[in-house]
Design a protein around this motif. Structure first.
Motif, PDB file in Angstrom:
ATOM      1  N   PRO A 145       1.273  -4.699  -5.194  1.00 49.81           N
ATOM      2  CA  PRO A 145       0.168  -4.528  -4.239  1.00 49.81           C
ATOM      3  C   PRO A 145      -0.002  -3.062  -3.880  1.00 49.81           C
ATOM      4  O   PRO A 145       0.932  -2.268  -3.918  1.00 49.81           O
ATOM      5  CB  PRO A 145       0.628  -5.359  -3.036  1.00 49.81           C
ATOM      6  N   ALA A 146      -1.227  -2.717  -3.546  1.00 53.43           N
ATOM      7  CA  ALA A 146      -1.512  -1.345  -3.137  1.00 53.43           C
ATOM      8  C   ALA A 146      -0.839  -1.055  -1.795  1.00 53.43           C
ATOM      9  O   ALA A 146      -0.558  -1.962  -1.006  1.00 53.43           O
ATOM     10  CB  ALA A 146      -3.019  -1.131  -3.032  1.00 53.43           C
ATOM     11  N   VAL A 147      -0.575   0.214  -1.543  1.00 48.57           N
ATOM     12  CA  VAL A 147       0.061   0.634  -0.293  1.00 48.57           C
ATOM     13  C   VAL A 147      -0.856   1.633   0.398  1.00 48.57           C
ATOM     14  O   VAL A 147      -1.751   2.213  -0.231  1.00 48.57           O
ATOM     15  CB  VAL A 147       1.442   1.273  -0.569  1.00 48.57           C
ATOM     16  N   PRO A 148      -0.659   1.851   1.704  1.00 48.78           N
ATOM     17  CA  PRO A 148      -1.492   2.840   2.397  1.00 48.78           C
ATOM     18  C   PRO A 148      -1.343   4.232   1.790  1.00 48.78           C
ATOM     19  O   PRO A 148      -0.323   4.571   1.200  1.00 48.78           O
ATOM     20  CB  PRO A 148      -0.950   2.793   3.836  1.00 48.78           C
ATOM     21  N   THR A 149      -2.382   5.030   1.966  1.00 48.53           N
ATOM     22  CA  THR A 149      -2.408   6.380   1.408  1.00 48.53           C
ATOM     23  C   THR A 149      -2.294   7.395   2.540  1.00 48.53           C
ATOM     24  O   THR A 149      -3.055   7.323   3.510  1.00 48.53           O
ATOM     25  CB  THR A 149      -3.715   6.624   0.639  1.00 48.53           C
ATOM     26  N   ASP A 179       9.086   2.004  -8.932  1.00 52.07           N
ATOM     27  CA  ASP A 179       8.770   1.324  -7.666  1.00 52.07           C
ATOM     28  C   ASP A 179       8.839   2.296  -6.494  1.00 52.07           C
ATOM     29  O   ASP A 179       8.011   2.235  -5.567  1.00 52.07           O
ATOM     30  CB  ASP A 179       9.734   0.163  -7.448  1.00 52.07           C
ATOM     31  N   THR A 180       9.816   3.196  -6.498  1.00 50.39           N
ATOM     32  CA  THR A 180       9.945   4.161  -5.401  1.00 50.39           C
ATOM     33  C   THR A 180       8.729   5.078  -5.347  1.00 50.39           C
ATOM     34  O   THR A 180       8.190   5.354  -4.268  1.00 50.39           O
ATOM     35  CB  THR A 180      11.230   4.977  -5.576  1.00 50.39           C
ATOM     36  N   ARG A 215      11.189  -9.905  -6.481  1.00 50.76           N
ATOM     37  CA  ARG A 215      10.298  -8.748  -6.549  1.00 50.76           C
ATOM     38  C   ARG A 215      10.385  -7.986  -5.229  1.00 50.76           C
ATOM     39  O   ARG A 215       9.465  -8.013  -4.408  1.00 50.76           O
ATOM     40  CB  ARG A 215       8.873  -9.185  -6.840  1.00 50.76           C
ATOM     41  N   PRO A 216      11.498  -7.301  -4.987  1.00 50.91           N
ATOM     42  CA  PRO A 216      11.654  -6.619  -3.700  1.00 50.91           C
ATOM     43  C   PRO A 216      10.593  -5.554  -3.450  1.00 50.91           C
ATOM     44  O   PRO A 216      10.153  -5.374  -2.313  1.00 50.91           O
ATOM     45  CB  PRO A 216      13.060  -6.013  -3.790  1.00 50.91           C
ATOM     46  N   ALA A 221       5.905  -3.467  -0.386  1.00 50.61           N
ATOM     47  CA  ALA A 221       4.509  -3.031  -0.395  1.00 50.61           C
ATOM     48  C   ALA A 221       3.667  -3.891   0.537  1.00 50.61           C
ATOM     49  O   ALA A 221       2.784  -3.388   1.253  1.00 50.61           O
ATOM     50  CB  ALA A 221       3.963  -3.082  -1.817  1.00 50.61           C
ATOM     51  N   HIS A 222       3.941  -5.188   0.541  1.00 55.45           N
ATOM     52  CA  HIS A 222       3.204  -6.090   1.442  1.00 55.45           C
ATOM     53  C   HIS A 222       3.462  -5.722   2.900  1.00 55.45           C
ATOM     54  O   HIS A 222       2.535  -5.678   3.718  1.00 55.45           O
ATOM     55  CB  HIS A 222       3.630  -7.528   1.160  1.00 55.45           C
TER      56      HIS A 222
END
Length: 274
Positions: A145-149, A179-180, A215-216, A221-222
C-alpha cells in the motif's frame, strides 16, 4: 474349416526391391514391414546434418519410449554406457534443435516440476487430441500500500533508522531494504508533524496480532496511512523584541540617554545652547 494359426505373421515377409542391383556397391536394404512395436522416425532426425551421432541415437531412443517414461540424465546414464557428461551434451543438442522442450509446471501442493516434451517434428504444433497440461498461474506478489509523502526529504534518514530498529522490539518486523525504502517516507511524514520517534514506534508496534505476520511491511504501511495524525496547529511567529539601544552620555548636558551612537539627547537637540 480348420482353426487359423494365431501366431502366423499377418503378412508375408517381402523384400523391398528397386535399388538392390547385384553389380552396384554400397548399402543394400533388406527390409521387412513392422506390424507391432515400431516407431516412425523422420529422416530429418536420422540424417540430421548438425546433430552428433550420439544425439541422433538418443533422440531416436527417446521418441520410442512410452508416455511418462523417465529421461533425466541420471536415468539415461544408468541405461547407456556413454556417461553423464556426453548424455547431457546430447540432450542439449536435441533441445537446441527443437527435438526436446522443457516445461515448468506447478502441481497440486505448490511444488514446481520440470517436464520434458519430445517433438518428433520440430516446428510443428502438437496434435489437437494431445491433452495439454493445465498450468496453475504463479501468484504475483501483492504491491505494498502507498504511504504518506513528506514535504521534504530531510527526515528520511532518521525514519530509516526508526524502521531498522523495529526488529529489536518485535523480531517479526525484520524488514528488507526494499520494504524499508518504501516505508521511510511515511515515517518521515509523521516526524514532520511533530510526532516524537517513540510515539511513531508505538503507533507501529502496539497491538500487533499474535499470529505470524506474513506481510509485515504491508501492515506497517496500512498503519502509517490510516493513523496519520493531522499537521500541528499553525503558530504565528513570535514578534521580534523591541530594539534596546545602549546608554550614551549627552554631549550637551552630560545626561545618560539611549541611542545607537553617541551625541545629544532629545532635549538638547530641541533647545540647543546659544
Amino acid at each position: 474349416m480348420g482353426n487359423q494359426n494365431p501366431s502366423a505373421p499377418s503378412r508375408v515377409r517381402s523384400r523391398i526391391a528397386g535399388h538392390d542391383h547385384p553389380n552396384r556397391g554400397g548399402l543394400i536394404h533388406d527390409n521387412s514391414r513392422h506390424t507391432a512395436r515400431f516407431t516412425v522416425i523422420g529422416n530429418h532426425l536420422a540424417q540430421h546434418a548438425d546433430l552428433s551421432l550420439l544425439a541422433i541415437g538418443l533422440g531416436t531412443h527417446i521418441q520410442s519410449l512410452p508416455r511418462g517414461a523417465r529421461i533425466d540424465i541420471k536415468t539415461l546414464a544408468a541405461r547407456f554406457p556413454e556417461g553423464v557428461t556426453r548424455i547431457a551434451a546430447a540432450l542439449r543438442e536435441l533441445e537446441k534443435h527443437g527435438y526436446l522442450r522443457r516445461e515448468r509446471l506447478r502441481i497440486p501442493g505448490g511444488r514446481i516440476v520440470t517436464r520434458t516434451v519430445s517433438c518428433n517434428q520440430p516446428g510443428h504444433s502438437r496434435e489437437a487430441n494431445e491433452p495439454r497440461p493445465r498450468r496453475t498461474p504463479t501468484p504475483r506478489p501483492k504491491a505494498l500500500p502507498a504511504v504518506p509523502t513528506p514535504v521534504t526529504s530531510a527526515l528520511l534518514h532518521p525514519a530509516t533508522d526508526l524502521l531498522a530498529g523495529l526488529r529489536r522490539h518485535d523480531s517479526r518486523l525484520l524488514l528488507s531494504v526494499t520494504d524499508t525504502a518504501h516505508l521511510a517516507p511515511g515515517v518521515a511524514a509523521w516526524l514532520e508533524r511533530d510526532v516524537a520517534p517513540a510515539e511513531v514506534r508505538r503507533a507501529l508496534i502496539d497491538g500487533l496480532p499474535t499470529e505470524p505476520l506474513h506481510r509485515p511491511a504491508a501492515l506497517l504501511a496500512h498503519r502509517l496511512t490510516r493513523h496519520l495524525p493531522p499537521p500541528p496547529p499553525f503558530r504565528p511567529p513570535a514578534p521580534e523584541p523591541p530594539v534596546r539601544h545602549p546608554l550614551q552620555n549627552c554631549d550637551g548636558c552630560n545626561r545618560a540617554f539611549r541611542a545607537p551612537e553617541p551625541g545629544r539627547c532629545r532635549d538638547c537637540r530641541r533647545h540647543p545652547a546659544h
